[in-house]
Motif scaffolding. Structure first.
Motif, PDB file in Angstrom:
ATOM      1  N   ALA A 136      34.068  27.255  41.117  1.00 42.23           N
ATOM      2  CA  ALA A 136      35.184  26.449  41.622  1.00 42.23           C
ATOM      3  C   ALA A 136      36.139  26.071  40.505  1.00 42.23           C
ATOM      4  O   ALA A 136      37.354  25.992  40.701  1.00 42.23           O
ATOM      5  CB  ALA A 136      34.658  25.202  42.325  1.00 42.23           C
ATOM      6  N   LYS A 137      35.593  25.850  39.324  1.00 39.61           N
ATOM      7  CA  LYS A 137      36.422  25.475  38.168  1.00 39.61           C
ATOM      8  C   LYS A 137      36.761  26.678  37.301  1.00 39.61           C
ATOM      9  O   LYS A 137      37.445  26.526  36.292  1.00 39.61           O
ATOM     10  CB  LYS A 137      35.697  24.425  37.327  1.00 39.61           C
ATOM     11  CG  LYS A 137      35.471  23.116  38.041  1.00 39.61           C
ATOM     12  CD  LYS A 137      34.779  22.111  37.121  1.00 39.61           C
ATOM     13  CE  LYS A 137      34.594  20.779  37.832  1.00 39.61           C
ATOM     14  NZ  LYS A 137      33.909  19.784  36.960  1.00 39.61           N
ATOM     15  N   LYS A 138      36.252  27.864  37.656  1.00 39.42           N
ATOM     16  CA  LYS A 138      36.467  29.086  36.864  1.00 39.42           C
ATOM     17  C   LYS A 138      36.119  28.819  35.401  1.00 39.42           C
ATOM     18  O   LYS A 138      36.905  29.116  34.486  1.00 39.42           O
ATOM     19  CB  LYS A 138      37.909  29.581  37.011  1.00 39.42           C
ATOM     20  CG  LYS A 138      38.241  30.036  38.421  1.00 39.42           C
ATOM     21  CD  LYS A 138      39.612  30.687  38.505  1.00 39.42           C
ATOM     22  CE  LYS A 138      39.883  31.183  39.914  1.00 39.42           C
ATOM     23  NZ  LYS A 138      41.202  31.846  40.032  1.00 39.42           N
ATOM     24  N   THR A 139      34.947  28.267  35.215  1.00 37.19           N
ATOM     25  CA  THR A 139      34.530  27.854  33.887  1.00 37.19           C
ATOM     26  C   THR A 139      33.128  28.357  33.588  1.00 37.19           C
ATOM     27  O   THR A 139      32.245  28.301  34.444  1.00 37.19           O
ATOM     28  CB  THR A 139      34.552  26.317  33.771  1.00 37.19           C
ATOM     29  OG1 THR A 139      35.880  25.850  34.014  1.00 37.19           O
ATOM     30  CG2 THR A 139      34.115  25.866  32.389  1.00 37.19           C
ATOM     31  N   ASP A 142      34.988  35.622  39.499  1.00 35.06           N
ATOM     32  CA  ASP A 142      33.666  35.844  40.076  1.00 35.06           C
ATOM     33  C   ASP A 142      33.149  37.262  39.869  1.00 35.06           C
ATOM     34  O   ASP A 142      31.961  37.513  40.048  1.00 35.06           O
ATOM     35  CB  ASP A 142      33.681  35.507  41.570  1.00 35.06           C
ATOM     36  CG  ASP A 142      33.786  34.018  41.824  1.00 35.06           C
ATOM     37  OD1 ASP A 142      34.150  33.619  42.944  1.00 35.06           O
ATOM     38  OD2 ASP A 142      33.509  33.239  40.894  1.00 35.06           O
ATOM     39  N   ASP A 143      33.985  38.183  39.516  1.00 41.42           N
ATOM     40  CA  ASP A 143      33.581  39.571  39.295  1.00 41.42           C
ATOM     41  C   ASP A 143      33.520  39.927  37.817  1.00 41.42           C
ATOM     42  O   ASP A 143      33.368  41.101  37.471  1.00 41.42           O
ATOM     43  CB  ASP A 143      34.563  40.524  39.980  1.00 41.42           C
ATOM     44  CG  ASP A 143      34.552  40.382  41.489  1.00 41.42           C
ATOM     45  OD1 ASP A 143      35.602  40.639  42.116  1.00 41.42           O
ATOM     46  OD2 ASP A 143      33.503  40.001  42.038  1.00 41.42           O
ATOM     47  N   SER A 144      33.618  38.945  36.966  1.00 42.28           N
ATOM     48  CA  SER A 144      33.809  39.222  35.547  1.00 42.28           C
ATOM     49  C   SER A 144      32.535  39.056  34.726  1.00 42.28           C
ATOM     50  O   SER A 144      31.524  38.522  35.188  1.00 42.28           O
ATOM     51  CB  SER A 144      34.891  38.307  34.983  1.00 42.28           C
ATOM     52  OG  SER A 144      34.471  36.961  34.995  1.00 42.28           O
ATOM     53  N   VAL A 145      32.610  39.536  33.506  1.00 38.62           N
ATOM     54  CA  VAL A 145      31.605  39.282  32.477  1.00 38.62           C
ATOM     55  C   VAL A 145      32.296  38.487  31.380  1.00 38.62           C
ATOM     56  O   VAL A 145      33.351  38.894  30.872  1.00 38.62           O
ATOM     57  CB  VAL A 145      31.027  40.582  31.891  1.00 38.62           C
ATOM     58  CG1 VAL A 145      30.098  40.266  30.724  1.00 38.62           C
ATOM     59  CG2 VAL A 145      30.290  41.372  32.962  1.00 38.62           C
ATOM     60  N   ILE A 146      31.700  37.364  31.046  1.00 36.71           N
ATOM     61  CA  ILE A 146      32.260  36.487  30.017  1.00 36.71           C
ATOM     62  C   ILE A 146      31.240  36.340  28.892  1.00 36.71           C
ATOM     63  O   ILE A 146      30.072  36.071  29.141  1.00 36.71           O
ATOM     64  CB  ILE A 146      32.601  35.093  30.572  1.00 36.71           C
ATOM     65  CG1 ILE A 146      33.585  35.203  31.738  1.00 36.71           C
ATOM     66  CG2 ILE A 146      33.159  34.203  29.466  1.00 36.71           C
ATOM     67  CD1 ILE A 146      34.962  35.700  31.344  1.00 36.71           C
ATOM     68  N   GLY A 174      43.866  33.971  35.643  1.00 34.55           N
ATOM     69  CA  GLY A 174      44.614  35.224  35.592  1.00 34.55           C
ATOM     70  C   GLY A 174      43.828  36.474  35.919  1.00 34.55           C
ATOM     71  O   GLY A 174      44.356  37.583  35.792  1.00 34.55           O
ATOM     72  N   PHE A 175      42.564  36.307  36.357  1.00 38.77           N
ATOM     73  CA  PHE A 175      41.773  37.478  36.742  1.00 38.77           C
ATOM     74  C   PHE A 175      40.692  37.030  37.719  1.00 38.77           C
ATOM     75  O   PHE A 175      40.492  35.831  37.942  1.00 38.77           O
ATOM     76  CB  PHE A 175      41.156  38.159  35.518  1.00 38.77           C
ATOM     77  CG  PHE A 175      40.228  37.296  34.712  1.00 38.77           C
ATOM     78  CD1 PHE A 175      40.717  36.472  33.703  1.00 38.77           C
ATOM     79  CD2 PHE A 175      38.860  37.302  34.949  1.00 38.77           C
ATOM     80  CE1 PHE A 175      39.874  35.673  32.952  1.00 38.77           C
ATOM     81  CE2 PHE A 175      38.005  36.503  34.198  1.00 38.77           C
ATOM     82  CZ  PHE A 175      38.518  35.691  33.198  1.00 38.77           C
ATOM     83  N   TYR A 184      35.127  46.747  24.400  1.00 35.86           N
ATOM     84  CA  TYR A 184      35.005  46.340  25.803  1.00 35.86           C
ATOM     85  C   TYR A 184      35.687  45.005  26.100  1.00 35.86           C
ATOM     86  O   TYR A 184      35.579  44.475  27.186  1.00 35.86           O
ATOM     87  CB  TYR A 184      33.533  46.244  26.193  1.00 35.86           C
ATOM     88  CG  TYR A 184      32.717  47.412  25.707  1.00 35.86           C
ATOM     89  CD1 TYR A 184      31.649  47.225  24.827  1.00 35.86           C
ATOM     90  CD2 TYR A 184      33.023  48.704  26.107  1.00 35.86           C
ATOM     91  CE1 TYR A 184      30.915  48.305  24.366  1.00 35.86           C
ATOM     92  CE2 TYR A 184      32.286  49.787  25.642  1.00 35.86           C
ATOM     93  CZ  TYR A 184      31.243  49.573  24.769  1.00 35.86           C
ATOM     94  OH  TYR A 184      30.521  50.628  24.310  1.00 35.86           O
ATOM     95  N   SER A 185      36.365  44.451  25.111  1.00 33.87           N
ATOM     96  CA  SER A 185      36.984  43.145  25.300  1.00 33.87           C
ATOM     97  C   SER A 185      38.380  43.297  25.896  1.00 33.87           C
ATOM     98  O   SER A 185      39.202  44.042  25.382  1.00 33.87           O
ATOM     99  CB  SER A 185      37.034  42.375  23.983  1.00 33.87           C
ATOM    100  OG  SER A 185      37.809  43.067  23.031  1.00 33.87           O
ATOM    101  N   ASP A 186      38.602  42.558  26.982  1.00 32.58           N
ATOM    102  CA  ASP A 186      39.904  42.563  27.641  1.00 32.58           C
ATOM    103  C   ASP A 186      40.800  41.440  27.119  1.00 32.58           C
ATOM    104  O   ASP A 186      42.026  41.567  27.115  1.00 32.58           O
ATOM    105  CB  ASP A 186      39.734  42.386  29.157  1.00 32.58           C
ATOM    106  CG  ASP A 186      38.908  43.497  29.777  1.00 32.58           C
ATOM    107  OD1 ASP A 186      38.159  43.214  30.732  1.00 32.58           O
ATOM    108  OD2 ASP A 186      39.012  44.642  29.305  1.00 32.58           O
TER     109      ASP A 186
END
Length: 131
Positions: free
Chosen positions: A75-78, A30-34, A26-27, A117-119
């Motif tokens: 590739a797995k968004k994991t 590759d541009d995110s911070v997890i 849903g976002f 800062y949590s989305d």
């Protein structure tokens, strides 16, 4: 719709290992911070690890440095949290959290004010370490 689904928790003896997974959707992964945050019974949330997915840079809280590591599979968004040499004090519910903006830096995003800062906050996975 943003979703973060954690898995991999369980019951493990002290000294053992677990690998947690956080599958994102849903976002723009590759541009995110997890980040991984944990909450033990009766305690505040603690930032364990944060990763900038774009370049793989990581932050770890001092108590887990040298024992925990993090990786990602675009590739797995994991995002994975490998936890080795587990201790009873690692017992907590571990949540995967999407954080922004990345420009604040991982130390800030993973710090005590992380909620600002949590989305999105995943449901969490329980880790129990017995001695």
């Amino acid at each position: 719709e943003i979703k973060l689904v954690e898995s991999g928790g369980g019951l493990v003896q002290a000294g053992g290992s677990l690998r947690l997974s956080c599958v994102a959707s849903g976002f723009a992964f590759d541009d995110s911070v997890i980040g991984w945050f944990r909450q033990a019974d009766g305690k505040e949330y603690e930032g364990v690890s944060c990763m900038s997915v774009s370049d793989g840079s990581t932050y770890f809280v001092d108590s887990v440095k040298g024992r925990f590591s993090s990786s990602r599979d675009s590739a797995k968004k994991t995002v994975y949290l490998q936890m080795d040499r587990l201790k009873p004090e690692d017992t907590a519910k571990y949540h995967c959290v999407k954080l922004s903006p990345a420009a604040l830096g991982l130390g800030t995003l993973c710090g005590r004010s992380f909620r600002a800062y949590s989305d999105y906050f995943g449901q969490g996975t329980q880790v129990t370490v017995f001695s």
